[in-house]
Design a protein around this motif. Structure first.
Motif, PDB file in Angstrom:
ATOM      1  N   GLU A   1     -80.228 107.532  91.448  1.00 37.09           N
ATOM      2  CA  GLU A   1     -79.660 108.353  92.520  1.00 37.09           C
ATOM      3  C   GLU A   1     -80.146 107.929  93.907  1.00 37.09           C
ATOM      4  OE1 GLU A   1     -79.948 112.532  91.166  1.00 37.09           O
ATOM      5  OE2 GLU A   1     -77.786 112.263  90.887  1.00 37.09           O
ATOM      6  N   LYS A   2     -81.199 107.134  93.954  1.00 39.56           N
ATOM      7  CA  LYS A   2     -81.585 106.527  95.233  1.00 39.56           C
ATOM      8  C   LYS A   2     -80.610 105.401  95.593  1.00 39.56           C
ATOM      9  CE  LYS A   2     -86.579 107.411  94.970  1.00 39.56           C
ATOM     10  NZ  LYS A   2     -87.922 106.770  94.818  1.00 39.56           N
ATOM     11  N   LYS A   3     -80.092 104.748  94.552  1.00 38.59           N
ATOM     12  CA  LYS A   3     -79.210 103.610  94.773  1.00 38.59           C
ATOM     13  C   LYS A   3     -77.736 104.024  94.843  1.00 38.59           C
ATOM     14  CE  LYS A   3     -82.624 100.648  94.538  1.00 38.59           C
ATOM     15  NZ  LYS A   3     -83.024  99.835  95.717  1.00 38.59           N
ATOM     16  N   LEU A   4     -77.394 105.087  94.131  1.00 45.99           N
ATOM     17  CA  LEU A   4     -76.015 105.554  94.065  1.00 45.99           C
ATOM     18  C   LEU A   4     -75.867 106.816  94.895  1.00 45.99           C
ATOM     19  CD1 LEU A   4     -75.662 105.067  90.212  1.00 45.99           C
ATOM     20  CD2 LEU A   4     -74.897 103.485  91.972  1.00 45.99           C
TER      21      LEU A   4
ATOM     22  N   TYR B   1     -65.760 112.939  99.780  1.00 45.14           N
ATOM     23  CA  TYR B   1     -66.588 113.795  98.930  1.00 45.14           C
ATOM     24  C   TYR B   1     -68.092 113.641  99.130  1.00 45.14           C
ATOM     25  CZ  TYR B   1     -62.523 115.526  96.566  1.00 45.14           C
ATOM     26  OH  TYR B   1     -61.343 116.153  96.300  1.00 45.14           O
ATOM     27  N   LYS B   2     -68.542 112.522  99.654  1.00 42.49           N
ATOM     28  CA  LYS B   2     -69.983 112.329  99.834  1.00 42.49           C
ATOM     29  C   LYS B   2     -70.689 112.607  98.511  1.00 42.49           C
ATOM     30  CE  LYS B   2     -69.131 111.583 104.185  1.00 42.49           C
ATOM     31  NZ  LYS B   2     -69.067 110.196 104.681  1.00 42.49           N
ATOM     32  N   SER B   3     -71.505 113.687  98.453  1.00 39.15           N
ATOM     33  CA  SER B   3     -72.264 113.982  97.232  1.00 39.15           C
ATOM     34  C   SER B   3     -71.587 115.031  96.357  1.00 39.15           C
ATOM     35  CB  SER B   3     -73.670 114.459  97.596  1.00 39.15           C
ATOM     36  OG  SER B   3     -73.606 115.613  98.402  1.00 39.15           O
ATOM     37  N   ASN B   4     -70.309 115.355  96.627  1.00 38.17           N
ATOM     38  CA  ASN B   4     -69.601 116.350  95.814  1.00 38.17           C
ATOM     39  C   ASN B   4     -68.801 115.706  94.691  1.00 38.17           C
ATOM     40  OD1 ASN B   4     -70.614 118.061  97.731  1.00 38.17           O
ATOM     41  ND2 ASN B   4     -68.755 119.252  97.935  1.00 38.17           N
ATOM     42  N   MET B   5     -69.072 114.439  94.411  1.00 37.10           N
ATOM     43  CA  MET B   5     -68.462 113.736  93.287  1.00 37.10           C
ATOM     44  C   MET B   5     -69.583 113.080  92.505  1.00 37.10           C
ATOM     45  SD  MET B   5     -65.369 110.930  93.225  1.00 37.10           S
ATOM     46  CE  MET B   5     -66.025 109.986  94.597  1.00 37.10           C
TER      47      MET B   5
ATOM     48  N   PRO C   1     -59.353 118.641  95.046  1.00 32.29           N
ATOM     49  CA  PRO C   1     -60.318 119.656  94.613  1.00 32.29           C
ATOM     50  C   PRO C   1     -61.585 119.649  95.460  1.00 32.29           C
ATOM     51  CG  PRO C   1     -60.312 117.808  93.094  1.00 32.29           C
ATOM     52  CD  PRO C   1     -59.193 117.567  94.066  1.00 32.29           C
ATOM     53  N   ALA C   2     -62.438 120.652  95.225  1.00 32.69           N
ATOM     54  CA  ALA C   2     -63.691 120.759  95.980  1.00 32.69           C
ATOM     55  C   ALA C   2     -64.744 119.793  95.461  1.00 32.69           C
ATOM     56  CB  ALA C   2     -64.212 122.188  95.919  1.00 32.69           C
ATOM     57  N   SER C   3     -64.707 119.496  94.154  1.00 31.26           N
ATOM     58  CA  SER C   3     -65.661 118.552  93.562  1.00 31.26           C
ATOM     59  C   SER C   3     -64.935 117.724  92.516  1.00 31.26           C
ATOM     60  CB  SER C   3     -66.857 119.280  92.932  1.00 31.26           C
ATOM     61  OG  SER C   3     -66.444 120.033  91.797  1.00 31.26           O
ATOM     62  N   ILE C   4     -65.510 116.561  92.195  1.00 30.84           N
ATOM     63  CA  ILE C   4     -64.888 115.659  91.231  1.00 30.84           C
ATOM     64  C   ILE C   4     -65.929 115.158  90.235  1.00 30.84           C
ATOM     65  CG2 ILE C   4     -63.785 113.405  90.908  1.00 30.84           C
ATOM     66  CD1 ILE C   4     -62.334 113.774  93.504  1.00 30.84           C
TER      67      ILE C   4
ATOM     68  N   LYS D   1     -71.070 123.760  90.361  1.00 31.11           N
ATOM     69  CA  LYS D   1     -72.107 123.884  91.387  1.00 31.11           C
ATOM     70  C   LYS D   1     -71.746 123.054  92.617  1.00 31.11           C
ATOM     71  CE  LYS D   1     -76.864 122.429  92.350  1.00 31.11           C
ATOM     72  NZ  LYS D   1     -77.218 123.569  93.222  1.00 31.11           N
ATOM     73  N   LEU D   2     -71.281 121.832  92.405  1.00 33.78           N
ATOM     74  CA  LEU D   2     -70.907 120.969  93.523  1.00 33.78           C
ATOM     75  C   LEU D   2     -69.707 121.530  94.288  1.00 33.78           C
ATOM     76  CD1 LEU D   2     -71.302 117.374  92.020  1.00 33.78           C
ATOM     77  CD2 LEU D   2     -72.957 118.691  93.344  1.00 33.78           C
ATOM     78  N   ALA D   3     -68.898 122.347  93.583  1.00 32.04           N
ATOM     79  CA  ALA D   3     -67.744 122.972  94.245  1.00 32.04           C
ATOM     80  C   ALA D   3     -68.124 124.213  95.032  1.00 32.04           C
ATOM     81  CB  ALA D   3     -66.679 123.328  93.196  1.00 32.04           C
ATOM     82  N   GLY D   4     -69.404 124.600  94.973  1.00 32.93           N
ATOM     83  CA  GLY D   4     -69.878 125.729  95.768  1.00 32.93           C
ATOM     84  C   GLY D   4     -70.144 126.990  95.005  1.00 32.93           C
ATOM     85  N   PHE D   5     -70.205 126.886  93.649  1.00 31.54           N
ATOM     86  CA  PHE D   5     -70.391 128.105  92.848  1.00 31.54           C
ATOM     87  C   PHE D   5     -71.464 127.900  91.799  1.00 31.54           C
ATOM     88  CE2 PHE D   5     -66.221 128.175  94.662  1.00 31.54           C
ATOM     89  CZ  PHE D   5     -66.074 129.487  95.087  1.00 31.54           C
TER      90      PHE D   5
END
Length: 439
Positions: free
Chosen positions: A377-380, A179-183, A157-160, A435-439
């Motif tokens: 989110e600075k650490k993760l 996924y970088k930041s898309n999960m 998928p595009a996001s997880i 949103k993370l999937a691009g929508f």
């Protein structure tokens, strides 16, 4: 583009995408068409012979991208690519068997499917094929049948949205790179991680009970001599499993823990007995010992609070409700799985505070939650779904007991007859994934 499209197949070997209402400058232009992590080059053709809410794709594109035809999709037009979606994945369990056990609960994430749209797949970590980058077996939600249908060879998928504890191995590393930041809710953290990170912040460290890692019974005893009462906790434990409550007194040490839903109490009058017992405990894994805060109680039942904190469709943090947990009579643990009972948080606060003080305490919780989430989110890589466990002591000071990002259980809302809060939290989880999937 917010228009919902129905995709229709075209029997041709040409890689074409035919659409009616799209920018004229894109006519006959070749672009990359993305569905999840897969893409293919397509030639765009504009046509007045199809409906405004239709996209026609050649059979070979549908076969390559494996796009189901029973859903409506949005189309995101970017400078060099088109994205069909949203295509959202829920990583629901580490194993296929575990996924099947959790399938019934996953229906609450698609209750408001019409606000999400696209394809939603639920899968387990063990079914990810990292060599060929696809999911061997999982489930795909069918909005017309309103069922999770078993499926094979599912594209990534595009996001997880991750609901699993993360212990790095080849598959987790693959997802991290992919996924970088898309999960989101990835990676997970434990109690000691949280304590180390928050101790670096001037505000957050004031909310932390004194805590240290234990590797030997003597360290437990030294800590008890200083603080008199403490909790021994597995670093990665959840649902209050394995917690031991300790008290130091002149005669020795008293402990209390739960076993098979019964409260077990024991006294140690000799140091050798104490050391023998806790050597066995510490061999099971990593433990920390934490100062026991004198929390508010009601009729000898300890009270703490679960604060639901989630990201919405804009990617902004918002609170989604506060609930109190009253521990079982005589127990120092409030978890519902250990016999605790819930109550709406504001009603519980009003037992002790004026209305103005309640509002101030809520604002304090929001401030701490915002500060803590930014630190995490600075650490993760990416958070999005958190459960803050707050304690309030007898002097009304606020403490962070722990924060759960390993699938925080918001079902406390349903026990309080507030299913609307649970459904909204899970809808926001999915809209953030959208949103993370691009929508």
């Amino acid at each position: 583009m917010n228009l919902l499209y129905k995709i229709k197949p075209k029997p041709t070997e040409n890689d074409v995408l035919i659409i009616k209402n799209i920018s004229p400058e894109l006519n006959n232009k070749t672009m990359k068409l993305y569905f999840g992590q897969n893409f293919i080059n397509v030639k765009i053709q504009l046509s007045d012979d199809i409906e405004a809410n239709e996209i026609v794709l050649s059979d070979n594109i549908l076969e390559h991208l494996k796009i189901p035809l029973y859903c409506y999709y949005q189309l995101n037009v970017q400078s060099d690519r088109l994205i069909v979606g949203p295509f959202i994945g829920i990583l629901a369990n580490l194993s296929e068997i575990g996924l099947e056990r959790r399938l019934l609960d996953l229906y609450s994430y698609v209750k408001h499917y019409s606000k999400i749209g696209g394809i939603i797949t639920a899968f387990s970590l063990d079914q990810i094929n990292i060599g060929q980058s696809y999911i061997e077996k999982g489930y795909v939600y069918h909005p017309q049948k309103k069922k999770w249908l078993p499926s094979t060879n599912i594209p990534l998928p595009a996001s997880i949205f991750n609901k699993c504890k993360v212990i790095m191995n080849d598959k987790w590393k693959f997802l991290s790179n992919c996924y970088k930041s898309n999960m989101f809710n990835f990676p997970t953290f434990d109690k000691w991680d949280m304590h180390k990170w928050f101790s670096q912040d001037s505000l957050l460290k004031q909310t932390l009970p004194s805590t240290k890692i234990c590797s030997h019974p003597n360290e437990i005893l030294d800590f008890l001599k200083k603080y008199k009462r403490a909790y021994l906790k597995p670093i990665g434990g959840t649902f209050a499993q394995g917690i031991i409550i300790l008290s130091y007194h002149q005669q020795g040490v008293s402990i209390q823990y739960e076993k098979k839903r019964n409260i077990v109490k024991h006294n140690f009058y000799k140091k050798i007995e104490f050391k023998k017992f806790f050597k066995k405990i510490l061999r099971r894994g990593d433990y920390l010992i934490q100062e026991a805060i004198s929390l508010l109680t009601s009729e000898n039942r300890v009270i703490d609070f679960r604060f639901i904190y989630i990201k919405n469709k804009e990617g902004n943090w918002e609170d989604n409700g506060l609930f109190a947990r009253y521990g079982k009579l005589g127990s120092g643990i409030s978890n519902l799985t250990r016999g605790g009972t819930p109550k709406e948080g504001i009603a519980a606060l009003k037992e002790f505070l004026s209305e103005e003080e309640v509002n101030q305490k809520l604002e304090e919780m929001k401030l701490i939650a915002e500060k803590a989430s930014l630190m995490l989110e600075k650490k993760l890589i990416q958070c999005g779904n958190l459960g803050f466990d707050f304690g309030i002591d007898i002097n009304y000071k606020l403490w962070i007991i722990e924060i759960n990002n390993e699938d925080p259980d918001h079902r406390i809302a349903t026990v309080c007859k507030r299913k609307d809060i649970l459904y909204n939290a899970r809808l926001q989880n999915m809209l953030f994934a959208k949103k993370l999937a691009g929508f």
